[in-house]
Write a protein that holds these residues in place. Structure first.
Motif, PDB file in Angstrom:
ATOM      1  N   LYS A  32      -5.880   3.092  -5.172  1.00  0.00           N
ATOM      2  CA  LYS A  32      -5.234   4.351  -5.558  1.00  0.00           C
ATOM      3  C   LYS A  32      -6.213   5.319  -6.221  1.00  0.00           C
ATOM      4  N   PRO A  33      -7.031   4.871  -7.186  1.00  0.00           N
ATOM      5  CA  PRO A  33      -8.009   5.806  -7.754  1.00  0.00           C
ATOM      6  C   PRO A  33      -9.000   6.329  -6.717  1.00  0.00           C
ATOM      7  N   ALA A  34      -9.364   5.498  -5.740  1.00  0.00           N
ATOM      8  CA  ALA A  34     -10.310   5.930  -4.702  1.00  0.00           C
ATOM      9  C   ALA A  34      -9.693   6.967  -3.782  1.00  0.00           C
ATOM     10  N   CYS A  35      -8.379   7.012  -3.703  1.00  0.00           N
ATOM     11  CA  CYS A  35      -7.698   7.969  -2.824  1.00  0.00           C
ATOM     12  C   CYS A  35      -7.364   9.283  -3.504  1.00  0.00           C
ATOM     13  N   ARG A  36      -7.696   9.419  -4.750  1.00  0.00           N
ATOM     14  CA  ARG A  36      -7.455  10.688  -5.423  1.00  0.00           C
ATOM     15  C   ARG A  36      -8.407  11.731  -4.870  1.00  0.00           C
ATOM     16  N   PRO A  37      -7.897  12.893  -4.492  1.00  0.00           N
ATOM     17  CA  PRO A  37      -8.798  13.939  -3.992  1.00  0.00           C
ATOM     18  C   PRO A  37      -9.796  14.361  -5.061  1.00  0.00           C
TER      19      PRO A  37
ATOM     20  N   MET B 131     -15.516  13.158   2.498  1.00  0.00           N
ATOM     21  CA  MET B 131     -15.227  11.829   3.014  1.00  0.00           C
ATOM     22  C   MET B 131     -13.937  11.300   2.395  1.00  0.00           C
ATOM     23  N   ARG B 132     -13.788  11.425   1.103  1.00  0.00           N
ATOM     24  CA  ARG B 132     -12.599  10.932   0.437  1.00  0.00           C
ATOM     25  C   ARG B 132     -11.371  11.697   0.926  1.00  0.00           C
ATOM     26  N   LEU B 133     -11.473  12.999   1.096  1.00  0.00           N
ATOM     27  CA  LEU B 133     -10.325  13.777   1.548  1.00  0.00           C
ATOM     28  C   LEU B 133      -9.908  13.402   2.961  1.00  0.00           C
ATOM     29  N   ARG B 134     -10.884  13.099   3.830  1.00  0.00           N
ATOM     30  CA  ARG B 134     -10.543  12.705   5.193  1.00  0.00           C
ATOM     31  C   ARG B 134      -9.878  11.342   5.247  1.00  0.00           C
TER      32      ARG B 134
ATOM     33  N   VAL C 146       0.843  -1.199   0.000  1.00  0.00           N
ATOM     34  CA  VAL C 146       0.000   0.000   0.000  1.00  0.00           C
ATOM     35  C   VAL C 146       0.878   1.249   0.000  1.00  0.00           C
ATOM     36  N   SER C 147       1.949   1.247   0.786  1.00  0.00           N
ATOM     37  CA  SER C 147       2.883   2.378   0.810  1.00  0.00           C
ATOM     38  C   SER C 147       3.466   2.630  -0.571  1.00  0.00           C
ATOM     39  N   ASP C 148       3.898   1.559  -1.232  1.00  0.00           N
ATOM     40  CA  ASP C 148       4.476   1.696  -2.576  1.00  0.00           C
ATOM     41  C   ASP C 148       3.462   2.275  -3.557  1.00  0.00           C
ATOM     42  N   VAL C 149       2.260   1.730  -3.551  1.00  0.00           N
ATOM     43  CA  VAL C 149       1.245   2.143  -4.522  1.00  0.00           C
ATOM     44  C   VAL C 149       0.780   3.575  -4.267  1.00  0.00           C
ATOM     45  N   LEU C 150       0.529   3.928  -3.008  1.00  0.00           N
ATOM     46  CA  LEU C 150       0.040   5.272  -2.688  1.00  0.00           C
ATOM     47  C   LEU C 150       1.162   6.290  -2.567  1.00  0.00           C
ATOM     48  N   GLU C 151       2.401   5.802  -2.579  1.00  0.00           N
ATOM     49  CA  GLU C 151       3.577   6.669  -2.457  1.00  0.00           C
ATOM     50  C   GLU C 151       3.531   7.516  -1.199  1.00  0.00           C
ATOM     51  N   THR C 152       3.116   6.866  -0.112  1.00  0.00           N
ATOM     52  CA  THR C 152       3.068   7.515   1.190  1.00  0.00           C
ATOM     53  C   THR C 152       3.240   6.429   2.258  1.00  0.00           C
ATOM     54  N   PRO C 153       3.863   6.762   3.395  1.00  0.00           N
ATOM     55  CA  PRO C 153       4.066   5.730   4.414  1.00  0.00           C
ATOM     56  C   PRO C 153       2.741   5.206   4.979  1.00  0.00           C
ATOM     57  N   VAL C 154       2.638   3.892   5.066  1.00  0.00           N
ATOM     58  CA  VAL C 154       1.486   3.234   5.663  1.00  0.00           C
ATOM     59  C   VAL C 154       2.035   2.264   6.693  1.00  0.00           C
TER      60      VAL C 154
END
Length: 116
Positions: free
Chosen positions: A78-83, A89-92, A5-13
Protein backbone atom coordinates in the motif's frame (compact mmCIF):
# COMPACT_ATOMS: atom_id res chain seq x y z
CA UNK A 1 -4.83 -13.15 -2.40
CA UNK A 2 -6.57 -10.87 -4.88
CA UNK A 3 -9.34 -10.30 -2.31
CA UNK A 4 -6.82 -9.23 0.31
CA UNK A 5 -5.04 -6.88 -2.12
CA UNK A 6 -8.43 -5.43 -3.13
CA UNK A 7 -9.32 -4.81 0.51
CA UNK A 8 -5.98 -3.20 1.37
CA UNK A 9 -5.73 -1.01 -1.76
CA UNK A 10 -9.46 -0.28 -1.72
CA UNK A 11 -9.70 -0.99 -5.43
CA UNK A 12 -10.80 -4.07 -7.40
CA UNK A 13 -7.99 -6.53 -8.12
CA UNK A 14 -8.52 -9.61 -10.25
CA UNK A 15 -6.34 -12.68 -10.69
CA UNK A 16 -6.05 -13.91 -14.26
CA UNK A 17 -3.71 -16.71 -15.27
CA UNK A 18 -2.22 -16.13 -18.72
CA UNK A 19 -0.33 -18.48 -21.06
CA UNK A 20 3.42 -18.67 -20.52
CA UNK A 21 4.24 -17.18 -23.91
CA UNK A 22 1.97 -14.19 -23.21
CA UNK A 23 3.82 -13.66 -19.89
CA UNK A 24 7.18 -13.78 -21.66
CA UNK A 25 5.93 -11.46 -24.42
CA UNK A 26 4.85 -8.90 -21.80
CA UNK A 27 8.28 -9.00 -20.20
CA UNK A 28 10.20 -8.63 -23.46
CA UNK A 29 7.69 -6.02 -24.61
CA UNK A 30 8.71 -3.91 -21.62
CA UNK A 31 12.40 -4.21 -22.46
CA UNK A 32 13.53 -7.35 -20.65
CA UNK A 33 16.03 -9.52 -22.47
CA UNK A 34 14.79 -12.76 -23.96
CA UNK A 35 17.09 -14.80 -21.70
CA UNK A 36 15.87 -13.08 -18.53
CA UNK A 37 12.23 -13.36 -19.60
CA UNK A 38 12.73 -17.08 -20.28
CA UNK A 39 14.35 -17.50 -16.87
CA UNK A 40 11.35 -15.88 -15.15
CA UNK A 41 8.97 -17.99 -17.21
CA UNK A 42 10.88 -21.14 -16.25
CA UNK A 43 10.67 -20.11 -12.58
CA UNK A 44 6.90 -19.51 -12.84
CA UNK A 45 6.45 -22.92 -14.46
CA UNK A 46 8.48 -24.56 -11.67
CA UNK A 47 6.39 -22.79 -9.04
CA UNK A 48 3.21 -23.88 -10.81
CA UNK A 49 4.54 -27.45 -10.73
CA UNK A 50 4.99 -27.37 -6.95
CA UNK A 51 8.41 -25.83 -6.31
CA UNK A 52 7.05 -24.02 -3.24
CA UNK A 53 5.56 -27.21 -1.79
CA UNK A 54 8.96 -28.74 -0.98
CA UNK A 55 8.80 -27.92 2.73
CA UNK A 56 5.62 -28.32 4.76
CA UNK A 57 4.56 -25.35 6.89
CA UNK A 58 4.61 -25.99 10.63
CA UNK A 59 3.40 -24.02 13.65
CA UNK A 60 7.04 -22.99 14.18
CA UNK A 61 6.98 -21.21 10.78
CA UNK A 62 4.31 -18.88 12.13
CA UNK A 63 6.64 -18.00 15.01
CA UNK A 64 9.72 -17.62 12.80
CA UNK A 65 7.95 -15.68 10.04
CA UNK A 66 4.86 -14.12 11.63
CA UNK A 67 4.01 -11.59 8.89
CA UNK A 68 0.74 -12.45 7.15
CA UNK A 69 0.09 -11.60 3.51
CA UNK A 70 -2.41 -8.94 4.63
CA UNK A 71 0.19 -7.36 6.93
CA UNK A 72 2.72 -7.30 4.09
CA UNK A 73 0.17 -5.67 1.79
CA UNK A 74 -0.66 -3.03 4.40
CA UNK A 75 2.93 -2.30 5.38
CA UNK A 76 4.75 -2.64 2.04
CA UNK A 77 2.42 -2.78 -0.96
CA UNK A 78 0.00 0.00 0.00
CA UNK A 79 2.73 2.57 0.78
CA UNK A 80 4.46 1.67 -2.50
CA UNK A 81 1.24 2.40 -4.40
CA UNK A 82 0.86 5.91 -3.07
CA UNK A 83 1.29 8.39 -5.92
CA UNK A 84 4.44 10.47 -5.69
CA UNK A 85 5.30 13.59 -7.63
CA UNK A 86 7.54 12.92 -10.61
CA UNK A 87 7.40 9.17 -10.08
CA UNK A 88 6.08 7.99 -13.44
CA UNK A 89 6.86 4.33 -12.79
CA UNK A 90 4.89 4.29 -9.55
CA UNK A 91 1.95 6.10 -11.15
CA UNK A 92 1.82 3.63 -14.04
CA UNK A 93 1.92 0.59 -11.78
CA UNK A 94 -0.62 1.75 -9.21
CA UNK A 95 -4.43 1.79 -9.41
CA UNK A 96 -4.58 5.43 -8.31
CA UNK A 97 -3.97 8.37 -10.66
CA UNK A 98 -3.55 12.11 -10.24
CA UNK A 99 -5.66 14.62 -12.12
CA UNK A 100 -4.00 17.55 -13.90
CA UNK A 101 -4.49 19.73 -10.81
CA UNK A 102 -2.78 17.17 -8.55
CA UNK A 103 -5.83 15.63 -6.91
CA UNK A 104 -6.07 11.88 -6.56
CA UNK A 105 -8.68 10.04 -8.59
CA UNK A 106 -9.39 6.36 -8.75
CA UNK A 107 -9.01 4.37 -11.92
CA UNK A 108 -12.24 2.79 -13.09
CA UNK A 109 -10.26 -0.12 -14.52
CA UNK A 110 -9.56 -2.98 -12.11
CA UNK A 111 -5.91 -3.70 -11.40
CA UNK A 112 -4.97 -7.12 -12.76
CA UNK A 113 -2.31 -9.44 -11.36
CA UNK A 114 -1.10 -11.60 -14.21
CA UNK A 115 1.03 -14.71 -13.83
CA UNK A 116 1.49 -17.73 -16.03
Amino acid sequence: MATIVSDVLETPVQYQQIPGQAFKDQLTGHGMSDAMAQGLLDMMIAKDNGLDNGIARTPQNAIDTPTTFRQWCEGTLKPACRPAENDAMRLRSCPRRLTADGHERRSSTPLSLEVC
